[in-house]
Design a protein around this motif. Structure first.
Motif, PDB file in Angstrom:
ATOM      1  N   GLN A 145       0.802  -1.217   0.000  1.00  0.00           N
ATOM      2  CA  GLN A 145       0.000   0.000   0.000  1.00  0.00           C
ATOM      3  C   GLN A 145       0.840   1.275   0.000  1.00  0.00           C
ATOM      4  OE1 GLN A 145      -2.609   0.579   3.399  1.00  0.00           O
ATOM      5  NE2 GLN A 145      -4.126   1.600   2.125  1.00  0.00           N
ATOM      6  N   ASN A 146       1.938   1.281   0.740  1.00  0.00           N
ATOM      7  CA  ASN A 146       2.762   2.485   0.833  1.00  0.00           C
ATOM      8  C   ASN A 146       3.330   2.914  -0.514  1.00  0.00           C
ATOM      9  OD1 ASN A 146       2.272   2.630   3.568  1.00  0.00           O
ATOM     10  ND2 ASN A 146       4.202   1.646   4.149  1.00  0.00           N
ATOM     11  N   PHE A 147       3.518   1.951  -1.408  1.00  0.00           N
ATOM     12  CA  PHE A 147       4.051   2.261  -2.734  1.00  0.00           C
ATOM     13  C   PHE A 147       2.982   2.134  -3.822  1.00  0.00           C
ATOM     14  CE2 PHE A 147       7.917   1.915  -0.417  1.00  0.00           C
ATOM     15  CZ  PHE A 147       8.880   2.622  -1.124  1.00  0.00           C
ATOM     16  N   ASN A 148       1.727   1.936  -3.415  1.00  0.00           N
ATOM     17  CA  ASN A 148       0.602   1.888  -4.353  1.00  0.00           C
ATOM     18  C   ASN A 148       0.837   0.862  -5.467  1.00  0.00           C
ATOM     19  OD1 ASN A 148      -1.973   2.896  -4.787  1.00  0.00           O
ATOM     20  ND2 ASN A 148      -1.307   4.514  -6.166  1.00  0.00           N
ATOM     21  N   THR A 149       1.340  -0.298  -5.059  1.00  0.00           N
ATOM     22  CA  THR A 149       1.793  -1.301  -6.027  1.00  0.00           C
ATOM     23  C   THR A 149       1.304  -2.693  -5.630  1.00  0.00           C
ATOM     24  OG1 THR A 149       3.765  -0.022  -6.592  1.00  0.00           O
ATOM     25  CG2 THR A 149       3.850  -2.391  -7.047  1.00  0.00           C
ATOM     26  N   ILE A 150       0.973  -3.490  -6.649  1.00  0.00           N
ATOM     27  CA  ILE A 150       0.574  -4.888  -6.444  1.00  0.00           C
ATOM     28  C   ILE A 150       1.513  -5.779  -7.248  1.00  0.00           C
ATOM     29  CG2 ILE A 150      -1.243  -6.621  -6.776  1.00  0.00           C
ATOM     30  CD1 ILE A 150      -3.266  -4.305  -6.521  1.00  0.00           C
ATOM     31  N   ILE A 151       2.001  -6.848  -6.620  1.00  0.00           N
ATOM     32  CA  ILE A 151       2.842  -7.836  -7.294  1.00  0.00           C
ATOM     33  C   ILE A 151       2.034  -9.129  -7.446  1.00  0.00           C
ATOM     34  CG2 ILE A 151       4.946  -9.225  -7.172  1.00  0.00           C
ATOM     35  CD1 ILE A 151       5.516  -6.292  -7.626  1.00  0.00           C
ATOM     36  N   ILE A 152       2.016  -9.686  -8.656  1.00  0.00           N
ATOM     37  CA  ILE A 152       1.358 -10.968  -8.921  1.00  0.00           C
ATOM     38  C   ILE A 152       2.425 -12.052  -8.996  1.00  0.00           C
ATOM     39  CG2 ILE A 152      -0.210 -12.242 -10.428  1.00  0.00           C
ATOM     40  CD1 ILE A 152      -1.482  -9.751  -9.279  1.00  0.00           C
ATOM     41  N   LEU A 153       2.228 -13.126  -8.209  1.00  0.00           N
ATOM     42  CA  LEU A 153       3.165 -14.249  -8.177  1.00  0.00           C
ATOM     43  C   LEU A 153       2.489 -15.516  -8.686  1.00  0.00           C
ATOM     44  CD1 LEU A 153       4.639 -13.787  -4.561  1.00  0.00           C
ATOM     45  CD2 LEU A 153       5.493 -12.781  -6.689  1.00  0.00           C
ATOM     46  N   ASP A 154       3.289 -16.425  -9.253  1.00  0.00           N
ATOM     47  CA  ASP A 154       2.745 -17.732  -9.630  1.00  0.00           C
ATOM     48  C   ASP A 154       2.840 -18.686  -8.446  1.00  0.00           C
ATOM     49  OD1 ASP A 154       5.379 -18.634  -9.484  1.00  0.00           O
ATOM     50  OD2 ASP A 154       5.646 -18.782 -11.653  1.00  0.00           O
ATOM     51  N   ASN A 155       2.519 -19.949  -8.661  1.00  0.00           N
ATOM     52  CA  ASN A 155       2.492 -20.918  -7.556  1.00  0.00           C
ATOM     53  C   ASN A 155       3.882 -21.284  -7.046  1.00  0.00           C
ATOM     54  OD1 ASN A 155       3.143 -22.337  -9.882  1.00  0.00           O
ATOM     55  ND2 ASN A 155       2.053 -24.179  -9.253  1.00  0.00           N
ATOM     56  N   ARG A 156       4.930 -20.846  -7.747  1.00  0.00           N
ATOM     57  CA  ARG A 156       6.309 -21.043  -7.273  1.00  0.00           C
ATOM     58  C   ARG A 156       6.850 -19.769  -6.629  1.00  0.00           C
ATOM     59  NH1 ARG A 156       8.017 -25.887  -6.493  1.00  0.00           N
ATOM     60  NH2 ARG A 156      10.155 -25.147  -6.812  1.00  0.00           N
ATOM     61  N   LEU A 157       5.970 -18.772  -6.452  1.00  0.00           N
ATOM     62  CA  LEU A 157       6.314 -17.458  -5.894  1.00  0.00           C
ATOM     63  C   LEU A 157       7.297 -16.704  -6.777  1.00  0.00           C
ATOM     64  CD1 LEU A 157       6.442 -17.893  -2.020  1.00  0.00           C
ATOM     65  CD2 LEU A 157       4.505 -17.869  -3.589  1.00  0.00           C
TER      66      LEU A 157
ATOM     67  N   ASN B 255      -5.957   5.037  -6.066  1.00  0.00           N
ATOM     68  CA  ASN B 255      -5.367   4.922  -4.732  1.00  0.00           C
ATOM     69  C   ASN B 255      -6.141   3.852  -3.953  1.00  0.00           C
ATOM     70  OD1 ASN B 255      -3.807   5.466  -2.449  1.00  0.00           O
ATOM     71  ND2 ASN B 255      -5.234   7.037  -1.736  1.00  0.00           N
ATOM     72  N   PRO B 256      -5.871   2.568  -4.220  1.00  0.00           N
ATOM     73  CA  PRO B 256      -6.637   1.510  -3.554  1.00  0.00           C
ATOM     74  C   PRO B 256      -6.267   1.362  -2.079  1.00  0.00           C
ATOM     75  CG  PRO B 256      -4.929   0.543  -4.943  1.00  0.00           C
ATOM     76  CD  PRO B 256      -4.908   2.017  -5.199  1.00  0.00           C
ATOM     77  N   SER B 257      -7.294   1.122  -1.264  1.00  0.00           N
ATOM     78  CA  SER B 257      -7.057   0.842   0.159  1.00  0.00           C
ATOM     79  C   SER B 257      -7.226  -0.637   0.463  1.00  0.00           C
ATOM     80  CB  SER B 257      -8.023   1.658   1.024  1.00  0.00           C
ATOM     81  OG  SER B 257      -9.371   1.280   0.767  1.00  0.00           O
ATOM     82  N   HIS B 258      -8.028  -1.336  -0.364  1.00  0.00           N
ATOM     83  CA  HIS B 258      -8.280  -2.768  -0.176  1.00  0.00           C
ATOM     84  C   HIS B 258      -8.243  -3.457  -1.537  1.00  0.00           C
ATOM     85  CE1 HIS B 258      -9.842  -1.027   3.533  1.00  0.00           C
ATOM     86  NE2 HIS B 258      -9.743  -2.226   4.080  1.00  0.00           N
ATOM     87  N   VAL B 259      -7.658  -4.662  -1.556  1.00  0.00           N
ATOM     88  CA  VAL B 259      -7.468  -5.406  -2.805  1.00  0.00           C
ATOM     89  C   VAL B 259      -7.874  -6.848  -2.589  1.00  0.00           C
ATOM     90  CG1 VAL B 259      -5.770  -6.211  -4.497  1.00  0.00           C
ATOM     91  CG2 VAL B 259      -5.564  -3.913  -3.523  1.00  0.00           C
ATOM     92  N   SER B 260      -8.536  -7.435  -3.602  1.00  0.00           N
ATOM     93  CA  SER B 260      -8.884  -8.853  -3.541  1.00  0.00           C
ATOM     94  C   SER B 260      -8.919  -9.411  -4.963  1.00  0.00           C
ATOM     95  CB  SER B 260     -10.247  -9.037  -2.857  1.00  0.00           C
ATOM     96  OG  SER B 260     -10.452 -10.384  -2.502  1.00  0.00           O
ATOM     97  N   THR B 261      -8.948 -10.732  -5.089  1.00  0.00           N
ATOM     98  CA  THR B 261      -8.861 -11.393  -6.391  1.00  0.00           C
ATOM     99  C   THR B 261     -10.197 -11.406  -7.112  1.00  0.00           C
ATOM    100  OG1 THR B 261      -7.081 -12.820  -5.606  1.00  0.00           O
ATOM    101  CG2 THR B 261      -8.277 -13.575  -7.540  1.00  0.00           C
ATOM    102  N   GLY B 262     -10.164 -11.166  -8.439  1.00  0.00           N
ATOM    103  CA  GLY B 262     -11.328 -11.320  -9.294  1.00  0.00           C
ATOM    104  C   GLY B 262     -11.122 -12.475 -10.264  1.00  0.00           C
ATOM    105  N   TYR B 263     -11.968 -12.545 -11.282  1.00  0.00           N
ATOM    106  CA  TYR B 263     -11.834 -13.609 -12.268  1.00  0.00           C
ATOM    107  C   TYR B 263     -10.793 -13.227 -13.320  1.00  0.00           C
ATOM    108  CZ  TYR B 263     -14.782 -10.660 -15.260  1.00  0.00           C
ATOM    109  OH  TYR B 263     -15.278  -9.618 -15.994  1.00  0.00           O
ATOM    110  N   ASP B 264     -10.239 -14.243 -13.984  1.00  0.00           N
ATOM    111  CA  ASP B 264      -9.292 -14.046 -15.070  1.00  0.00           C
ATOM    112  C   ASP B 264      -8.123 -13.169 -14.597  1.00  0.00           C
ATOM    113  OD1 ASP B 264      -8.323 -14.357 -17.625  1.00  0.00           O
ATOM    114  OD2 ASP B 264      -9.573 -12.807 -18.520  1.00  0.00           O
ATOM    115  N   THR B 265      -7.864 -12.067 -15.265  1.00  0.00           N
ATOM    116  CA  THR B 265      -6.755 -11.182 -14.891  1.00  0.00           C
ATOM    117  C   THR B 265      -7.290  -9.904 -14.242  1.00  0.00           C
ATOM    118  OG1 THR B 265      -6.760 -10.227 -17.129  1.00  0.00           O
ATOM    119  CG2 THR B 265      -5.227 -12.053 -16.688  1.00  0.00           C
ATOM    120  N   THR B 266      -8.251 -10.067 -13.347  1.00  0.00           N
ATOM    121  CA  THR B 266      -8.846  -8.896 -12.701  1.00  0.00           C
ATOM    122  C   THR B 266      -8.603  -8.912 -11.194  1.00  0.00           C
ATOM    123  OG1 THR B 266     -11.007  -9.952 -12.347  1.00  0.00           O
ATOM    124  CG2 THR B 266     -10.681  -8.763 -14.427  1.00  0.00           C
ATOM    125  N   LEU B 267      -8.664  -7.721 -10.635  1.00  0.00           N
ATOM    126  CA  LEU B 267      -8.574  -7.531  -9.187  1.00  0.00           C
ATOM    127  C   LEU B 267      -9.712  -6.621  -8.752  1.00  0.00           C
ATOM    128  CD1 LEU B 267      -4.755  -6.705  -8.933  1.00  0.00           C
ATOM    129  CD2 LEU B 267      -5.827  -8.836  -8.182  1.00  0.00           C
TER     130      LEU B 267
END
Length: 259
Positions: free
Chosen positions: A88-100, A116-128
């Motif tokens: 959150q401090n850098f306003n950035t999300i990292i996506i990892l695969d199952n091997r991290l 400026n997101p405060s909360h993030v969760s997974t959506g379908y396909d390539t969405t958040l």
């Protein structure tokens, strides 16, 4: 006759208000980490310890760190092939695969319009699912195309927590519990009676109110108090009919008797 009818209605109301759900302790194991993220039936644990994200299986443990982005704010593991870490401090999300291994980086500081997101969760396909503090809207954001798939009407309340699956997103605010579908339409709105956290599995919800947990079955609006032994609830997780409760020293695994 009227007295008997009133007595029956009162007793029915009392039983309803006292509705509970029982649990059975299945397993306890020592665990000392900074934050428990997820656990599953295959005994895979996801956790954060000293700002390092880890995936522990029965065979090995994988780790991921990114010191340049500061502290990990939240992690969502609903899709084990596309784990998302929110800095959150850098306003950035990292996506990892199952091997991290890092497969995608979303830096909202470089994407227009600015979010400026405060909360993030997974959506379908390539969405958040993002709750955008700038607009006070819940948004379904496609991070591959940097486009908006859906957005809700503004939610003018303090957001406490978020949970989602591929079809639905639940937003817990200090006033209401909202459920939205994947096109951003509101399908359910329930008054929040003091809940501060929630988790979801198969569209069933567990919510925390102080030192108590409550169960909200799919398609209902009645909260069932979960009968628990006396223990400290620092974190909880719901996976199918398994409830995990972590007290920063021990991970307790309970079976929910939902029938």
């Amino acid at each position: 006759m009227k007295f008997l009818l009133y007595a029956f209605l009162f007793s029915t109301l009392y039983v309803h208000s006292q509705a509970t759900i029982k649990v059975t302790l299945e397993k306890s194991q020592p665990l000392k980490v900074s934050s428990l993220i997820d656990a599953d039936a295959l005994e895979t644990l996801y956790f954060i310890n000293q700002n390092e994200f880890s995936k522990q299986t029965t065979k090995h443990t994988l780790h991921y760190t990114n010191l340049q982005l500061g502290n990990i704010h939240t992690v969502n593991t609903f899709n084990p092939l596309r784990l998302n870490l929110f800095y959150q401090n850098f306003n950035t999300i990292i996506i990892l695969d199952n091997r991290l291994a890092e497969i995608f980086k979303i830096d909202f500081n470089t994407i227009a319009p600015y979010r400026n997101p405060s909360h993030v969760s997974t959506g379908y396909d390539t969405t958040l699912w993002l709750f955008n503090d700038n607009t006070q809207q819940l948004e379904l954001f496609d991070y591959k195309t940097n486009t908006l798939r859906a957005s809700t009407t503004p939610v003018n309340a303090e957001v406490l927590d978020i949970a989602s699956n591929y079809n639905w997103c639940w937003l817990l605010t200090n006033e209401y519990i909202y459920q939205f579908n994947y096109v951003g339409s509101l399908v359910q709105k329930i008054k929040n009676e003091g809940f501060t956290k929630l988790d979801e599995s198969n569209e069933n919800i567990v919510l925390q109110k102080k030192d108590e947990l409550f169960y909200l079955k799919k398609g209902t609006t009645n909260f069932l108090k979960i009968e628990l032994p006396d223990l400290l609830i620092k974190q909880f997780l719901l996976t199918n009919e398994t409830l995990y409760i972590y007290d920063l020293k021990t991970l307790n695994q309970f079976h929910l008797k939902t029938i």
